[in-house]
Design an enzyme around this catalytic site. Structure first.
Site, PDB file in Angstrom:
ATOM      1  N   LYS A  41       0.483  13.167   8.027  1.00 12.95           N
ATOM      2  CA  LYS A  41       0.781  14.332   9.084  1.00 12.95           C
ATOM      3  C   LYS A  41       0.841  13.615  10.570  1.00 12.95           C
ATOM      4  CE  LYS A  41      -1.695  18.196   7.220  1.00 12.95           C
ATOM      5  NZ  LYS A  41      -2.865  18.856   7.010  1.00 12.95           N
ATOM      6  N   SER A  69       2.847  -0.683   8.320  1.00 22.75           N
ATOM      7  CA  SER A  69       3.568  -1.163   9.659  1.00 22.75           C
ATOM      8  C   SER A  69       2.707  -1.208  10.783  1.00 22.75           C
ATOM      9  CB  SER A  69       4.536   0.285   9.990  1.00 22.75           C
ATOM     10  OG  SER A  69       5.302   0.671   8.980  1.00 22.75           O
ATOM     11  N   ASP A  71       6.197  -5.930   6.190  1.00 22.75           N
ATOM     12  CA  ASP A  71       5.427  -4.457   6.065  1.00 22.75           C
ATOM     13  C   ASP A  71       5.499  -3.804   4.816  1.00 22.75           C
ATOM     14  OD1 ASP A  71       7.576  -2.879   6.108  1.00 22.75           O
ATOM     15  OD2 ASP A  71       6.643  -1.644   7.803  1.00 22.75           O
ATOM     16  N   GLY A  97       0.830  -1.095   0.054  1.00 25.73           N
ATOM     17  CA  GLY A  97       0.014  -0.015   0.138  1.00 25.73           C
ATOM     18  C   GLY A  97       0.812   1.479  -0.136  1.00 25.73           C
TER      19      GLY A  97
HETATM   20  N1  LIG Z   1      -6.273   2.394   9.902  1.00 30.54           N
HETATM   21  C1  LIG Z   1      -5.870   3.411  10.418  1.00 30.54           C
HETATM   22  N2  LIG Z   1      -6.507   4.289  10.934  1.00 30.54           N
HETATM   23  C2  LIG Z   1      -6.117   5.534  11.784  1.00 30.54           C
HETATM   24  N3  LIG Z   1      -4.857   5.545  11.784  1.00 30.54           N
HETATM   25  C3  LIG Z   1      -3.986   4.758  11.263  1.00 30.54           C
HETATM   26  C4  LIG Z   1      -4.418   3.753  10.614  1.00 30.54           C
HETATM   27  N4  LIG Z   1      -3.343   3.023   9.938  1.00 30.54           N
HETATM   28  C5  LIG Z   1      -2.377   3.765  10.439  1.00 30.54           C
HETATM   29  N5  LIG Z   1      -2.495   4.891  10.940  1.00 30.54           N
HETATM   30  C6  LIG Z   1      -1.832   5.983  11.440  1.00 30.54           C
HETATM   31  O1  LIG Z   1      -1.174   6.564  10.450  1.00 30.54           O
HETATM   32  C7  LIG Z   1       0.151   6.823  10.331  1.00 30.54           C
HETATM   33  C8  LIG Z   1       0.798   5.851   9.455  1.00 30.54           C
HETATM   34  O2  LIG Z   1       0.626   4.553   9.782  1.00 30.54           O
HETATM   35  P1  LIG Z   1       1.702   3.558   9.112  1.00 30.54           P
HETATM   36  O3  LIG Z   1       1.470   2.196   9.907  1.00 30.54           O
HETATM   37  O4  LIG Z   1       3.410   4.048   9.607  1.00 30.54           O
HETATM   38  O5  LIG Z   1       1.560   3.482   7.636  1.00 30.54           O
HETATM   39  P2  LIG Z   1       2.750   2.723   6.612  1.00 30.54           P
HETATM   40  O6  LIG Z   1       3.519   1.925   7.260  1.00 30.54           O
HETATM   41  O7  LIG Z   1       1.731   2.419   5.483  1.00 30.54           O
HETATM   42  O8  LIG Z   1       3.446   3.955   5.946  1.00 30.54           O
HETATM   43  C9  LIG Z   1       0.424   6.210  11.950  1.00 30.54           C
HETATM   44  O9  LIG Z   1       0.703   7.389  12.607  1.00 30.54           O
HETATM   45  C10 LIG Z   1      -0.479   5.331  12.479  1.00 30.54           C
HETATM   46  O10 LIG Z   1      -0.751   5.287  13.887  1.00 30.54           O
HETATM   47  N1  LIG Z   2      11.709   6.409  -3.638  1.00 34.73           N
HETATM   48  C1  LIG Z   2      11.276   5.409  -2.815  1.00 34.73           C
HETATM   49  N2  LIG Z   2      10.796   5.809  -1.578  1.00 34.73           N
HETATM   50  C2  LIG Z   2      10.428   4.773  -0.873  1.00 34.73           C
HETATM   51  C3  LIG Z   2      10.486   3.481  -1.235  1.00 34.73           C
HETATM   52  N3  LIG Z   2       9.782   2.751  -0.266  1.00 34.73           N
HETATM   53  C4  LIG Z   2       9.357   3.475   0.594  1.00 34.73           C
HETATM   54  N4  LIG Z   2       9.799   4.711   0.300  1.00 34.73           N
HETATM   55  C5  LIG Z   2       9.523   5.980   1.040  1.00 34.73           C
HETATM   56  C6  LIG Z   2       8.384   6.445   1.025  1.00 34.73           C
HETATM   57  C7  LIG Z   2       8.281   6.683   2.747  1.00 34.73           C
HETATM   58  O1  LIG Z   2       8.865   8.238   2.840  1.00 34.73           O
HETATM   59  C8  LIG Z   2       9.063   6.102   3.588  1.00 34.73           C
HETATM   60  C9  LIG Z   2       8.400   4.878   4.059  1.00 34.73           C
HETATM   61  O2  LIG Z   2       7.342   4.350   3.196  1.00 34.73           O
HETATM   62  P1  LIG Z   2       6.024   3.821   4.110  1.00 34.73           P
HETATM   63  O3  LIG Z   2       5.126   3.595   3.067  1.00 34.73           O
HETATM   64  O4  LIG Z   2       6.483   2.781   5.051  1.00 34.73           O
HETATM   65  O5  LIG Z   2       5.539   5.066   4.912  1.00 34.73           O
HETATM   66  O6  LIG Z   2       9.894   5.598   2.613  1.00 34.73           O
HETATM   67  C10 LIG Z   2      11.176   3.066  -2.427  1.00 34.73           C
HETATM   68  O7  LIG Z   2      11.068   2.071  -2.989  1.00 34.73           O
HETATM   69  N5  LIG Z   2      11.470   4.072  -3.295  1.00 34.73           N
END
Ligand SMILES: Nc1ncnc2c1ncn2[C@@H]1O[C@H](COP(=O)(O)OP(=O)(O)O)[C@@H](O)[C@H]1O
Ligand SMILES: Nc1nc2c(ncn2[C@H]2C[C@H](O)[C@@H](COP(=O)(O)O)O2)c(=O)[nH]1
Length: 228
Positions: free
Chosen positions: A142, A15, A78, A8
């Site tokens: 944010k 995560s 993740d 996603g």
């Molecule tokens: N389904 C959800 N509803 C509300 N808040 C969420 C949800 N999923 C994630 N968050 C919050 O959004 C932020 C980003 O989530 P994270 O798990 O780090 O996303 P990703 O790993 O996809 O980048 C975190 O602060 C988390 O607590």
């Molecule tokens: N250019 C790329 N950026 C990447 C890649 N995988 C993750 N990311 C960046 C995007 C976010 O700033 C951060 C963490 O990703 P999350 O989806 O876990 O919030 O890292 C990549 O392959 N290329």
């Protein structure tokens, strides 16, 4: 042995759901290298200069994780190595990589994927994709608060994030390394709302049951502790 990978866009909740799901199933979580990633802040400060280096960094860490996950029992990852090319292709399409970097990247990716073919287990058992809209994505970015990911840090990030969402749709449709399922990340607040969390966990365990992949000794936990 069950390996689940989450996918996603940025901030979708991968995560967070990895932590919840691994506690619920009693399996091992594998997290993407983000806060300890020295190249990520450099990339956001100067994307053109660092897009290739960042991609090689992520590809390397993802390769390690998926190799370990496919060797050990019962894991949740993740983010999948299968999303790596999505990010790099998008960055290349907006002029952040030279044709030599693009060719080198694809050759490296191809070699690494061939190595996975040699593993006792070649693919994950299930991909769980979290769908989010642009508004949800921005709200979560944010909330998480990494300075270099904020729209106020760089006004071109709005276009970058919208573009990323557009790349994800065909990516998910074409993904065929394993069975897959989608979670509605806009509607289901699996962090703050226990009822929503249970809906998501039931959707995933129902799918695993249907596939005969729920570990036989698994017992539904009565409660799991969630870190906000
Ligand atoms: N389904 C959800 N509803 C509300 N808040 C969420 C949800 N999923 C994630 N968050 C919050 O959004 C932020 C980003 O989530 P994270 O798990 O780090 O996303 P990703 O790993 O996809 O980048 C975190 O602060 C988390 O607590
Ligand atoms: N250019 C790329 N950026 C990447 C890649 N995988 C993750 N990311 C960046 C995007 C976010 O700033 C951060 C963490 O990703 P999350 O989806 O876990 O919030 O890292 C990549 O392959 N290329």
């Amino acid at each position: 042995m069950t390996v689940i990978v989450l996918s996603g866009p940025i901030g979708a909740g991968k995560s967070s759901l990895t932590g919840i799901l691994s506690k619920y199933l009693g399996t091992k979580p594998f997290y993407e290298s983000v806060d300890d990633n020295p190249v990520l802040p450099l990339f956001y400060a100067d994307p053109k200069k660092y897009a290739f280096l960042l991609q090689v960094y992520f590809l390397n860490t993802r390769f390690h994780s998926i190799k370990d996950a496919l060797t050990e029992d019962n894991n949740v990852l993740d983010r999948s190595i299968y999303e790596d090319a999505l990010f790099f292709q998008m960055n290349a399409d907006i002029g952040r990589a030279t044709s030599e970097e693009v060719d080198t990247y694809y050759e490296l990716l191809h070699n690494m994927m061939n190595e996975l073919e040699r593993m006792p287990k070649k693919n994950p058992d299930l991909l769980v994709h979290i769908n989010v809209s642009y508004d949800t994505m921005i709200k979560r970015i944010k909330k998480r608060g990494r300075p270099y990911e904020q729209l106020s840090y760089d006004s071109t990030l709005e276009d970058y994030y919208k573009r990323l969402l557009r790349y994800y749709k065909p990516w998910y449709e074409n993904y065929d390394y394993s069975p897959k399922m989608e979670i509605d990340g806009d509607k289901l607040d699996f962090m703050a709302n226990p009822a929503d969390r249970q809906v998501v966990l039931n959707q995933i365990t129902d799918k695993l049951k249907e596939m005969g992949k729920l570990p036989e000794d698994w017992k539904k936990p009565t409660d799991i502790q969630i870190e906000a």
